[in-house]
Every structure is written in C-alpha cells, then in structure tokens.
Design an enzyme around this catalytic site. Structure first.
Site, short mmCIF file in Angstrom:
data_model
loop_
_atom_site.label_atom_id
_atom_site.label_comp_id
_atom_site.label_asym_id
_atom_site.label_seq_id
_atom_site.Cartn_x
_atom_site.Cartn_y
_atom_site.Cartn_z
CD GLU A 181 -2.27 2.30 -3.62
OE1 GLU A 181 -3.32 2.91 -3.74
OE2 GLU A 181 -1.87 2.56 -2.43
CG ASP B 254 -1.97 1.08 1.30
OD1 ASP B 254 -2.82 0.85 0.40
OD2 ASP B 254 -2.02 1.72 2.20
C1 GLC Z 1 -4.45 2.82 -0.44
C2 GLC Z 1 -5.59 2.02 -0.74
C3 GLC Z 1 -6.72 2.77 -0.12
C4 GLC Z 1 -6.46 3.23 1.35
C5 GLC Z 1 -5.26 4.05 1.30
C6 GLC Z 1 -4.77 4.47 2.70
O1 GLC Z 1 -4.53 3.90 -1.56
O2 GLC Z 1 -5.74 1.64 -2.03
O3 GLC Z 1 -7.94 1.98 -0.26
O4 GLC Z 1 -7.66 4.17 1.75
O5 GLC Z 1 -4.10 3.41 0.67
O6 GLC Z 1 -4.27 3.15 3.35
#
Ligand code: GLC
Length: 487
Positions: A210, A143
């Site tokens: 991500e 993440d």
């Molecule tokens: C990432 C996740 C999202 C979440 C954020 C905070 O972007 O995909 O869903 O709210 O991180 O953890």
C-alpha cells in the site's frame, strides 16, 4: 477495533468476532479447492496499544521491549518531540506520564508505531509472515509500507506550500521525514526473501504494497537491484485510477507515463477502489462506472477491484450518530470518513442483504433490495454481468491477460489503446464524454467485431463508422480473427 482491524493485539490470532484459526484454515482450504487465493492484510507499521509487546514497552524505560516502539523525550521546552502529525488528527505523539516519554503513532494513539530499525522487531514481524505462510496464505497486502521507517534524527517536517485550509489538516506538512525513507527499501527486500522462501515452481507468494506515492517513487518499490533483479514487492499498489481526475487525457497521460516508468519485467497493476476511498460509482456516476470497469479490466496488469463495486454499490451516507470510523469522529464534516464505502455487501433481498444474520455495524444502502448479487445475476444488462463478461474475456484473450500495451491517438474525450500478443490485437475505445463520439476509422482493425461493450445493446460485427455512445466503452477484435466473441 479502534481502527477496525488495523489495531492488532495479536498478529497470530483471529479475532473471535470473525472466527477461529480453525475456521481460517478451513477458509484457506476451501478457497484453494476452488482455485482461489487468500491474501492477508499485514500491518507492519503499528500494533494496538493492547498488544503485549506495547504493554511491556510502556511498562518501564528499562524494559527489554522499550526499543520495540518509538519513544522520545519531550522537546526541550516540553511538548511533543517534533511537529509530526497523526493521520487521524492531532500530533503523532502521545505522552506517557508513567515513564515521562512520548511514543510515536502515525495513526491513532491506540496504534503505536513499531521501531523497524530494531532487528528484533524485524525478526518478530517476519515470524508473523511465516506463521501465516505456513498456514497456506498466498501473500500479503502490506499496510502503509512506505511509512515503516522514521528519520533517525526525528527532524521536523516542512510545511506543505500547497496546503489550503479546506483540506485535511494532516496535509499541512509534507511527510519528508516519516515516509519513503531510503531505509525502507532494504526492509522490503528482506520481507520479499521471507515470502519467496515459501514460493515453489507451482505457485509463488505475493507482496502487494500500500503506497500512496508519486510515480517515480512508487515504481522504486519493485526494488530493481544492480543485477537487474526485482527484489521489492511484486505489486506496489497503483492508485492512480483513484487519484487522477476522471478525464480521458489525464488517464491517457498517466498510463503512458506508468508504462514508461516500469522496470523491465515488472508486473503493472491498477486499483479502482478500496476501503479508504469513495466508491467508483459515487466518484464518477453509475454510467461512467461501467466504463471504469472496462478500463480496469483491459489495461495491462493485475486489476484490483473492491467488493461491491462489481454490482455498482455507492457510498452510503451515514448519520452522525451511526458513525464508526475514527477518521470521521476526529475530523467531522470534512468528508474524510470511510464508513460510506464500508457498508455490508449486498448479496440478496434476504434480511441484511444476506450479509449477516446478526446486526451489521453499518447500515445498508437504500438500494439493497434491488441492487444485489442475486438480482444482478439474473439480469444480462447488469453491472455484475458486465464484470463477469469482462473477466471471462480477459481470461480467454492472451492479448488482454498478457499482451503488451500500445497507446493510440484518439480525439476529444476518447481514450484509445491496443493490446497485442503474438499477432493478436484488440483495440479498446473508451468515451469519457457524455456526448456521442465518432471513432476515426484509422483506429479500427479490419473487419471489426465488438467483443464487449458497456452498452448491453451493442454486439457483433461493426459495419460502417463507429460512433460510441455517451460514456460507452468497447473492446474490438477482428472477425474470424484470433479473437472470437465470448458471448
Ligand atoms: C491503511 C489502511 C487504512 C488504515 C490505515 C492504518 O491506510 O488502508 O484503512 O486505517 O492504514 O492502519
């Protein structure tokens, strides 16, 4: 559940709402028995404010865990230490009256950011990875990977010159000092070493990052080192199919640029949707969503598709009093809420679409009695049938699952490319327009045969000139060629 699982109070447990460690182990076992892999979402940037580490950290300035989080004195005149903003609204800082300092949070105040500059934090978080690797998980989606390190001097972020008032106020500033700092890369390499230690000749464990970053920065996360070895994440998520305007020319340009930017031996990847963005069928419409499926599954690289997209689920409007997502609650009416793309999977015409025997926390789409896995399994023209066919084709055709990518020049709204592998060649033609598109014979292989089309009525040998229907995509092989039709 302040951010639905992204506010973790125990990195080595299963929330009782979802099961137990035993049921988790059973899931891994049963999945592996079926040739499926399990990848967990690893959230390194922050914990819940209820995590014992944070409870200790906020207890006193002298607490040994104080430095596990990001604590700063108020600005000289009072107020937050700098101008950084939280993704979900408001400043990225919350004042803790008891100890007289602010703590940093990139998201909600319930999600305090860990201090990845602290070696103890890194060691503890790598132990978390090992905990799940020992339980047999096949990897992690990491993440907000680019944000885990913050500027050592906590400088103010500069204003974003392109910001317009109709946008999410978070975009007012450029994230110069709290995203994609050079210090992130060595940490990614450390994570990779932790995970690699669990890989063996039979199977490797994967890291997927991500990363919402411009192309040049995105590919840096493959971690090409001076020896030419890739020591970063194996798959830095490529979100261009979510971000780019849905036009043949734009996508063509990006695919070419992406292919050119990849380091040697890097595995490309493509993402069509996720739990943070509007669903593909809502973004581009139901007909075009079939074309998107073909694009995703014919481009070179690992495809990621979001649950429900394979049956064409659309965003579900959520009435104000049913909103769950803090993004929507904190910035109402801006269309930022993510509940619409998070509604229950539509399995069947049974109660709650077969998703649960309990009460789901988001309502179902109105179309669930007919748009569900069960119904589409029995319909050869369904979205699900198309996905299954494309996946089967991809598995069967080396040109699709490991062939090279060759950009082709097409006209108008058509995107054209070929996939080649050891003399096998497939041509993919995608009409992004809503009018028929004649295809230049120069693009066609000799003795062309349709291996897949988004139009269920099209199949077989192509005689004469090919005219693609509106929003139609085809995969073309060669009669008697190395590329037999799978249906
Ligand atoms: C990432 C996740 C999202 C979440 C954020 C905070 O972007 O995909 O869903 O709210 O991180 O953890």
């Amino acid at each position: 559940m302040a951010d639905f699982g992204y506010d973790i109070s125990d990195f080595c447990g299963i929330d009782p709402r979802f099961g137990t460690l035993d049921s988790f182990d059973a899931l891994v076992r049963e999945a592996h028995a079926r040739g499926l892999r399990i990848i967990l979402d690893f959230v390194p940037n922050h914990t819940s404010d209820r995590h014992p580490w944070f409870v200790q950290s906020r207890a006193a300035r002298s607490d040994p865990r104080r430095d596990w989080y990001i604590w700063r004195d108020p600005a000289p005149g009072g107020g937050p230490p700098n101008n950084w903003l939280g993704n979900f609204g408001g400043p990225a800082w919350t004042f803790d009256a008891a100890t007289g300092q602010y703590y940093g949070h990139s998201f909600l105040k319930e999600q305090p950011d860990l201090n990845w500059r602290n070696p103890e934090v890194r060691a503890a978080m790598y132990e978390v990875l090992r905990f799940w690797l020992r339980r047999g998980v096949d990897g992690f989606r990491v993440d907000v990977l680019s944000q885990i390190v913050k500027d050592a001097q906590f400088r103010d972020n500069p204003p974003n010159p392109d910001f317009t008032p109709d946008q999410d106020p978070f975009l007012r500033l450029l994230m110069l000092y709290n995203t994609d700092l050079p210090e992130v890369q060595p940490i990614v390499a450390e994570m990779r070493r932790v995970v690699d230690a669990f890989s063996d000749a039979r199977s490797s464990r994967v890291l997927i990052g991500e990363l919402y970053l411009p192309l040049a920065r995105l590919v840096a996360y493959y971690g090409l080192n001076a020896e030419g070895v890739l020591e970063g994440v194996q798959l830095p998520f490529n979100f261009q199919l979510i971000a780019t305007e849905w036009k043949a020319a734009h996508i063509d340009r990006f695919v070419r640029d992406y292919e050119a930017a990849l380091p040697a031996n890097a595995q490309p990847n493509w993402v069509l949707g996720n739990h943070d963005r509007a669903r593909i069928a809502s973004r581009v419409g139901p007909r075009m969503a079939r074309l998107a499926a073909m694009l995703l599954l014919t481009l070179r690289g690992t495809p990621t598709l979001y649950y429900g997209d394979e049956i064409g689920m659309t965003d579900v409007p959520i009435p104000a009093d049913e909103v769950q997502d803090p993004f929507e609650k904190n910035k109402p009416g801006m269309g930022l809420g993510r509940d619409p793309e998070r509604t229950p999977m539509q399995w069947s015409a049974a109660a709650h679409a077969g998703f649960t025997t309990g009460t789901p926390w988001l309502r179902l789409a109105a179309d669930w009695p007919t748009r569900n896995v069960d119904a589409q399994s029995r319909d050869a023209g369904s979205m699900l049938a198309l996905y299954r066919h494309l996946i089967a084709l991809r598995r069967a055709q080396p040109a699709l699952n490991r062939g090279s990518y060759e950009a082709l020049e097409a006209e108008g709204d058509v995107l054209a490319f070929a996939r080649n592998h050891e003399g096998l060649r497939l041509v993919v033609l995608l009409n992004f327009g809503d009018t028929p598109a004649p295809v230049s014979p120069a693009l066609m292989p000799r003795q062309p045969v349709v291996l897949a089309s988004t139009d269920p009525a099209r199949a077989g040998v192509i005689e004469g000139p090919l005219v693609l229907g509106p929003c139609e995509g085809v995969v073309i092989g060669t009669v008697n060629g190395e590329a037999p039709a799978t249906r």
